[in-house]
Design a protein around this motif. Structure first.
Motif, PDB file in Angstrom:
ATOM      1  N   MET A  72       0.844  -1.180   0.000  1.00  0.00           N
ATOM      2  CA  MET A  72       0.000   0.000   0.000  1.00  0.00           C
ATOM      3  C   MET A  72       0.889   1.244   0.000  1.00  0.00           C
ATOM      4  O   MET A  72       1.822   1.343   0.784  1.00  0.00           O
ATOM      5  N   PRO A  73       0.633   2.198  -0.897  1.00  0.00           N
ATOM      6  CA  PRO A  73       1.473   3.395  -0.929  1.00  0.00           C
ATOM      7  C   PRO A  73       1.228   4.270   0.300  1.00  0.00           C
ATOM      8  O   PRO A  73       0.139   4.302   0.864  1.00  0.00           O
ATOM      9  N   LEU A  74       2.285   4.961   0.692  1.00  0.00           N
ATOM     10  CA  LEU A  74       2.150   5.896   1.803  1.00  0.00           C
ATOM     11  C   LEU A  74       1.350   7.111   1.353  1.00  0.00           C
ATOM     12  O   LEU A  74       1.449   7.538   0.211  1.00  0.00           O
ATOM     13  N   ARG A  75       0.555   7.633   2.270  1.00  0.00           N
ATOM     14  CA  ARG A  75      -0.246   8.829   1.991  1.00  0.00           C
ATOM     15  C   ARG A  75       0.028   9.848   3.094  1.00  0.00           C
ATOM     16  O   ARG A  75       0.398   9.484   4.199  1.00  0.00           O
ATOM     17  N   TYR A  76      -0.209  11.096   2.774  1.00  0.00           N
ATOM     18  CA  TYR A  76      -0.119  12.114   3.805  1.00  0.00           C
ATOM     19  C   TYR A  76      -1.360  12.053   4.683  1.00  0.00           C
ATOM     20  O   TYR A  76      -2.476  11.949   4.183  1.00  0.00           O
ATOM     21  N   PHE A  77      -1.118  12.107   5.994  1.00  0.00           N
ATOM     22  CA  PHE A  77      -2.200  12.154   6.966  1.00  0.00           C
ATOM     23  C   PHE A  77      -2.051  13.395   7.825  1.00  0.00           C
ATOM     24  O   PHE A  77      -0.937  13.886   8.038  1.00  0.00           O
ATOM     25  N   GLU A  78      -3.179  13.868   8.303  1.00  0.00           N
ATOM     26  CA  GLU A  78      -3.215  14.967   9.268  1.00  0.00           C
ATOM     27  C   GLU A  78      -3.708  14.384  10.578  1.00  0.00           C
ATOM     28  O   GLU A  78      -4.731  13.710  10.625  1.00  0.00           O
ATOM     29  N   VAL A  79      -2.964  14.651  11.645  1.00  0.00           N
ATOM     30  CA  VAL A  79      -3.353  14.211  12.980  1.00  0.00           C
ATOM     31  C   VAL A  79      -3.678  15.460  13.791  1.00  0.00           C
ATOM     32  O   VAL A  79      -2.827  16.343  13.955  1.00  0.00           O
ATOM     33  N   ASP A  80      -4.904  15.550  14.250  1.00  0.00           N
ATOM     34  CA  ASP A  80      -5.367  16.692  15.044  1.00  0.00           C
ATOM     35  C   ASP A  80      -5.458  16.265  16.503  1.00  0.00           C
ATOM     36  O   ASP A  80      -6.181  15.312  16.831  1.00  0.00           O
ATOM     37  N   VAL A  81      -4.720  16.971  17.362  1.00  0.00           N
ATOM     38  CA  VAL A  81      -4.665  16.615  18.780  1.00  0.00           C
ATOM     39  C   VAL A  81      -5.203  17.788  19.604  1.00  0.00           C
ATOM     40  O   VAL A  81      -4.628  18.877  19.565  1.00  0.00           O
ATOM     41  N   PRO A  82      -6.283  17.575  20.347  1.00  0.00           N
ATOM     42  CA  PRO A  82      -6.792  18.643  21.213  1.00  0.00           C
ATOM     43  C   PRO A  82      -5.749  19.034  22.260  1.00  0.00           C
ATOM     44  O   PRO A  82      -5.040  18.182  22.793  1.00  0.00           O
ATOM     45  N   THR A  83      -5.653  20.328  22.523  1.00  0.00           N
ATOM     46  CA  THR A  83      -4.684  20.833  23.495  1.00  0.00           C
ATOM     47  C   THR A  83      -5.368  21.755  24.494  1.00  0.00           C
ATOM     48  O   THR A  83      -6.421  22.325  24.212  1.00  0.00           O
ATOM     49  N   LYS A  84      -4.729  21.895  25.641  1.00  0.00           N
ATOM     50  CA  LYS A  84      -5.172  22.843  26.660  1.00  0.00           C
ATOM     51  C   LYS A  84      -3.948  23.561  27.203  1.00  0.00           C
ATOM     52  O   LYS A  84      -2.850  23.007  27.227  1.00  0.00           O
ATOM     53  N   HIS A  85      -4.158  24.777  27.653  1.00  0.00           N
ATOM     54  CA  HIS A  85      -3.101  25.549  28.294  1.00  0.00           C
ATOM     55  C   HIS A  85      -3.699  26.199  29.527  1.00  0.00           C
ATOM     56  O   HIS A  85      -4.780  26.783  29.462  1.00  0.00           O
ATOM     57  N   ILE A 122      -6.326  22.981  18.857  1.00  0.00           N
ATOM     58  CA  ILE A 122      -5.882  21.770  18.163  1.00  0.00           C
ATOM     59  C   ILE A 122      -4.436  21.967  17.719  1.00  0.00           C
ATOM     60  O   ILE A 122      -4.095  23.005  17.148  1.00  0.00           O
ATOM     61  N   HIS A 123      -3.590  20.983  17.991  1.00  0.00           N
ATOM     62  CA  HIS A 123      -2.235  20.978  17.445  1.00  0.00           C
ATOM     63  C   HIS A 123      -2.256  19.991  16.285  1.00  0.00           C
ATOM     64  O   HIS A 123      -2.740  18.863  16.430  1.00  0.00           O
ATOM     65  N   ILE A 124      -1.738  20.399  15.142  1.00  0.00           N
ATOM     66  CA  ILE A 124      -1.827  19.595  13.922  1.00  0.00           C
ATOM     67  C   ILE A 124      -0.454  19.062  13.538  1.00  0.00           C
ATOM     68  O   ILE A 124       0.523  19.808  13.490  1.00  0.00           O
ATOM     69  N   PHE A 125      -0.412  17.780  13.251  1.00  0.00           N
ATOM     70  CA  PHE A 125       0.781  17.115  12.731  1.00  0.00           C
ATOM     71  C   PHE A 125       0.434  16.599  11.338  1.00  0.00           C
ATOM     72  O   PHE A 125      -0.680  16.138  11.102  1.00  0.00           O
ATOM     73  N   VAL A 126       1.397  16.637  10.407  1.00  0.00           N
ATOM     74  CA  VAL A 126       1.183  16.107   9.058  1.00  0.00           C
ATOM     75  C   VAL A 126       2.404  15.278   8.672  1.00  0.00           C
ATOM     76  O   VAL A 126       3.543  15.698   8.892  1.00  0.00           O
ATOM     77  N   GLY A 127       2.157  14.099   8.101  1.00  0.00           N
ATOM     78  CA  GLY A 127       3.251  13.256   7.653  1.00  0.00           C
ATOM     79  C   GLY A 127       2.734  12.055   6.892  1.00  0.00           C
ATOM     80  O   GLY A 127       1.532  11.874   6.712  1.00  0.00           O
ATOM     81  N   LEU A 128       3.666  11.227   6.448  1.00  0.00           N
ATOM     82  CA  LEU A 128       3.340  10.046   5.656  1.00  0.00           C
ATOM     83  C   LEU A 128       3.079   8.843   6.547  1.00  0.00           C
ATOM     84  O   LEU A 128       3.782   8.627   7.542  1.00  0.00           O
ATOM     85  N   ALA A 129       2.061   8.060   6.175  1.00  0.00           N
ATOM     86  CA  ALA A 129       1.746   6.837   6.912  1.00  0.00           C
ATOM     87  C   ALA A 129       0.925   5.910   6.031  1.00  0.00           C
ATOM     88  O   ALA A 129       0.399   6.319   4.993  1.00  0.00           O
ATOM     89  N   ASP A 130       0.798   4.666   6.480  1.00  0.00           N
ATOM     90  CA  ASP A 130      -0.016   3.666   5.778  1.00  0.00           C
ATOM     91  C   ASP A 130      -1.498   3.838   6.063  1.00  0.00           C
ATOM     92  O   ASP A 130      -2.334   3.578   5.215  1.00  0.00           O
ATOM     93  N   ASP A 131      -1.817   4.218   7.301  1.00  0.00           N
ATOM     94  CA  ASP A 131      -3.213   4.283   7.723  1.00  0.00           C
ATOM     95  C   ASP A 131      -3.334   5.254   8.901  1.00  0.00           C
ATOM     96  O   ASP A 131      -2.318   5.710   9.428  1.00  0.00           O
TER      97      ASP A 131
END
Length: 98
Positions: free
Chosen positions: A1-14, A22-31
């Motif tokens: 399966m080819p790698l695809r870009y994913f966005e991971v949204d993580v709720p944050t508090k201060h 929301i803190h956003i991460f973006v990178g390549l992954a299978d799923d």
């Protein structure tokens, strides 16, 4: 399966700022699960480097990074979501695949 870009949204508090963000991460992954794990791993590595007074690289070998690390934010990884990233500059919102 080819790698695809994913966005991971993580709720944050201060503690000094009301509300949730929301803190956003973006990178390549299978799923989505692999994306969440890779983002969490990048965040953990970045925190360790920051605590040791070392520079945080733009991205780690995995291709994921945590350049915008805010050590005083609390990230709620249990509520993190991951989905294929949609390029806002692509034609008709097409997704980028490799």
């Amino acid at each position: 399966m080819p790698l695809r870009y994913f966005e991971v949204d993580v709720p944050t508090k201060h503690h000094d700022q009301p509300g949730q963000r929301i803190h956003i991460f973006v990178g390549l992954a299978d799923d989505p699960l692999a994306a969440r794990n890779a983002a969490h791993d990048a965040y953990d590595k970045a925190r360790l480097l920051h605590q040791a007074g070392q520079e945080i690289p733009h991205e780690f070998v995995s291709g994921w990074g945590a350049q915008g690390l805010r050590p005083d934010w609390d990230l709620d990884w249990n509520k993190a979501t991951a989905a294929p990233w949609v390029n806002p500059h692509g034609l008709f919102g097409t997704r980028r695949t490799f």
